[in-house]
Design an enzyme around this catalytic site. Sequence first.
Site, short mmCIF file in Angstrom:
data_model
loop_
_atom_site.label_atom_id
_atom_site.label_comp_id
_atom_site.label_asym_id
_atom_site.label_seq_id
_atom_site.Cartn_x
_atom_site.Cartn_y
_atom_site.Cartn_z
N ASP A 118 0.84 -1.19 0.00
CA ASP A 118 0.00 0.00 0.00
C ASP A 118 0.88 1.25 0.00
OD1 ASP A 118 -2.51 1.18 -0.06
OD2 ASP A 118 -2.54 1.48 2.11
N HIS A 158 -3.66 14.09 1.07
CA HIS A 158 -3.87 13.15 2.18
C HIS A 158 -2.67 13.16 3.13
CE1 HIS A 158 -4.79 9.51 4.43
NE2 HIS A 158 -3.64 9.00 4.05
N GLU A 189 -10.28 4.07 3.93
CA GLU A 189 -9.39 4.81 3.04
C GLU A 189 -9.82 4.49 1.62
OE1 GLU A 189 -5.22 4.22 4.03
OE2 GLU A 189 -5.43 5.62 5.71
N GLU A 198 -9.26 4.13 -2.02
CA GLU A 198 -8.05 3.95 -2.81
C GLU A 198 -8.37 3.28 -4.14
OE1 GLU A 198 -4.65 2.27 -0.93
OE2 GLU A 198 -5.17 3.02 1.07
N ASP A 214 -9.10 0.50 2.19
CA ASP A 214 -8.08 0.10 3.17
C ASP A 214 -8.60 0.48 4.57
OD1 ASP A 214 -5.67 -0.50 4.43
OD2 ASP A 214 -4.82 1.47 3.99
N ARG A 245 -7.78 3.76 13.49
CA ARG A 245 -6.83 4.85 13.74
C ARG A 245 -6.22 4.83 15.12
NH1 ARG A 245 -5.67 5.91 8.66
NH2 ARG A 245 -7.53 6.51 7.47
N GLN A 268 -3.64 2.04 15.14
CA GLN A 268 -2.54 2.47 14.30
C GLN A 268 -1.65 3.52 14.99
OE1 GLN A 268 -4.00 4.14 10.61
NE2 GLN A 268 -1.96 4.66 9.84
N LYS A 324 -4.39 -2.02 10.29
CA LYS A 324 -4.79 -2.21 8.89
C LYS A 324 -5.08 -3.68 8.54
CE LYS A 324 -3.33 1.99 7.31
NZ LYS A 324 -4.09 2.90 6.43
N THR A 383 -9.01 -5.66 4.10
CA THR A 383 -8.90 -4.71 2.99
C THR A 383 -9.89 -5.19 1.94
OG1 THR A 383 -6.54 -4.45 3.45
CG2 THR A 383 -7.34 -3.66 1.30
N GLU A 437 -9.62 12.51 7.90
CA GLU A 437 -9.49 13.85 7.33
C GLU A 437 -10.82 14.60 7.31
OE1 GLU A 437 -6.76 13.58 3.59
OE2 GLU A 437 -7.48 11.57 4.06
#
Lengths: 407, 407
Positions: free
Chosen positions: B120, B127, B193, B195, B227, B231, B234, B247, B251, B355
Amino acid sequence: MPQQSPLEVPEGDPFGPHNLPYGVFSTAREDRRRIGVRIGGHVLDAGAAAAALGSPYAGLLGQPSLNPLLAAGRTAWRDVRRALTAWVTDPGHRPAVEPHLLPLDEVVLHLPYEVADYVDFYASEHHATNVGKIFRPDGDALTPNWKHLPIGYHGRSGTIVVSGTDVVRPSGQRKAPTDPVPVFGPSVKLDIEAEVGFVVGAPSELGRPVPLAGFEDHVFGLFLLNDWSARDIQAWEYVPLGPFLGKSFATSVSAWVTPLEALDAARTAPPARDVPLLPYLDDAGDDRPGGFDLRITVSVNGQEIARPPFASMYWTAAQQLAHMTVNGASLRTGDVFGSGTVSGPRTDQRGSLLELTWNGRDAIELSDGKRTFLEDGDTVTLTAWAPGPDGTRVGLGEVTGRITAAR
Amino acid sequence: MPQQSPLEVPEGDPFGPHNLPYGVFSTAREDRRRIGVRIGGHVLDAGAAAAALGSPYAGLLGQPSLNPLLAAGRTAWRDVRRALTAWVTDPGHRPAVEPHLLPLDEVVLHLPYEVADYVDFYASEHHATNVGKIFRPDGDALTPNWKHLPIGYHGRSGTIVVSGTDVVRPSGQRKAPTDPVPVFGPSVKLDIEAEVGFVVGAPSELGRPVPLAGFEDHVFGLFLLNDWSARDIQAWEYVPLGPFLGKSFATSVSAWVTPLEALDAARTAPPARDVPLLPYLDDAGDDRPGGFDLRITVSVNGQEIARPPFASMYWTAAQQLAHMTVNGASLRTGDVFGSGTVSGPRTDQRGSLLELTWNGRDAIELSDGKRTFLEDGDTVTLTAWAPGPDGTRVGLGEVTGRITAAR
């Protein structure tokens, strides 16, 4: 005088009938891959022997890879090992078994399993402290999380290679703090990491963590692992998402997988833990100690440079497995995880050149000259043994690799 | 009046004959997995159609996975696509083709390839800048390496799941800066996420980098990828070796792979680069622009929350591939790499809740209540389209997943 049987392995041989590691081999005459079991200086063609003996394991052993045996689970692992032990120790089996023994130097060894995911940990407190001091001299040597969880990251499973495979020196970006911009070229800080790898046999379900007590149900065996590392590439790339190209060019593993059962006598308690652990990692009350007393030797071009003691690892493989799955991540047959560099408390017990030379500051002397990091043509070999039953030694298959020039 | 053929796809359908993405399906009646090609609201059983037409591609298409087609290489990809295009557009083929069409809602879609390695990236400047400001408020938003190389890391390929698979909320360690010690429990900051993923078809040799110009020889196609990210887990684990359990629980990827050829009209130049790139990454002189103009939509429970523009990505997939292999790392058929979260410059173009809510500070309003991070029962869906030939739109297969409670 009758010829001595290859099955009469000399006393003290670390690959005697108490060991019986598994590999996959072919021969110059027949390139078909087959499961082999190492006994002394010979390899038993396990599938052929099983067929000759009419064994119910002829199917599992008559494969080109260990994966079906790995997937078969712990009861099958125990039963197959029991059968193999009988085949190589009971003189009555010799007529059926001996025709299927090949001298070790007549076989070609292959990667014995298909690797699914590969995770590498960072579980030696001595190693992590040394690396922290070298790379982050202004901060604490250990990050705040280090004693609360076994830090790990995913590596590249597609570049795991079997012992004996040459390693091409990787090229990449590097940038010394004094360089205005990064430069590109062959790594000038090519290093090793002496580790122990574990291979998962029985899979687990997505969403279901594997507890500490599930370690022996899921993990089939262990082996030596060299996590080749380009320190200059790694130093420039690794913030904020971790090592990538500094590691992904190659990881070498032994051709022989030692089943956990062969290491019962090598179980040892890990070091005392200085902080309380969350319940899923707390192994204080476990029946069996989670460490393994493996004595590793690191050699460059035949000269010993270090003796990392695996018994000194802070985090155990069972804790690593429990952590890796606590978020529900599933296990697949062939998942490999590495212990992280094994370094002991003494300077001659460090498992990387980064530590042994303190990032190139203190060269080590070899008979062919000084070394800070690896030079083209250097051959690195890891060997190890562990205490076995009744004063025996259990040998681990070596992992060796030679550096070839960047292309 | 004769019934209209399912092959007469309405003009403007983003899954018309200019698209033809590949998937793998089974049906309630027959659980055998087969390659399907999506055309309008139908799925063509590609192997059965190929056999009925006596096509030389009946072997490649008559498989339970896309891997053999992926491995066949670029010439085969082009020729198979050309054949499929003829089958679905030439009325003369209809009698042979139509019996092998199934309504989309009658098939079960599966992960269409076996994933080898998963990498990844972190390739959106918007971002990375947002994340840097949130997680490292005292430092520069971008790390010093960010504009010199596409930062990436390996993820867990064994937990890549097909669109539609439920995602169990992961548990793990977290520690707020104000907590004295870490606590264990279900993630309270479960995020997405948005992607774009790429799948490698043709493998490459260990030790041989793939140059920028090799992108289309090695990469078969692309798809949407979510993904999922915890948080809180992480943030506590990721220093110094990168994301791991935050993560690795899941996925999600689209069930449909869009071949690169279908996206010729969507090629677009990436943003201007502010720093000179090393030659292996410098795409200024390339014949084709390396970006793809994919317009992504992120929805939670059917309500649109963001529109991330893939055209705004700083690093292209070709650069990511060149970087990933520049150290000699080999590619395997089925290697997947993700672009990294797609975020545009505007606040409504951000591809993560991290975000969009600025790490939970600013909740977003849904009709069923406010959200900072995901709640149990939430369904997240990514959709996208790209400009196709002659004013058409090329639809990407959606990727959707529902959060279920921690176990």
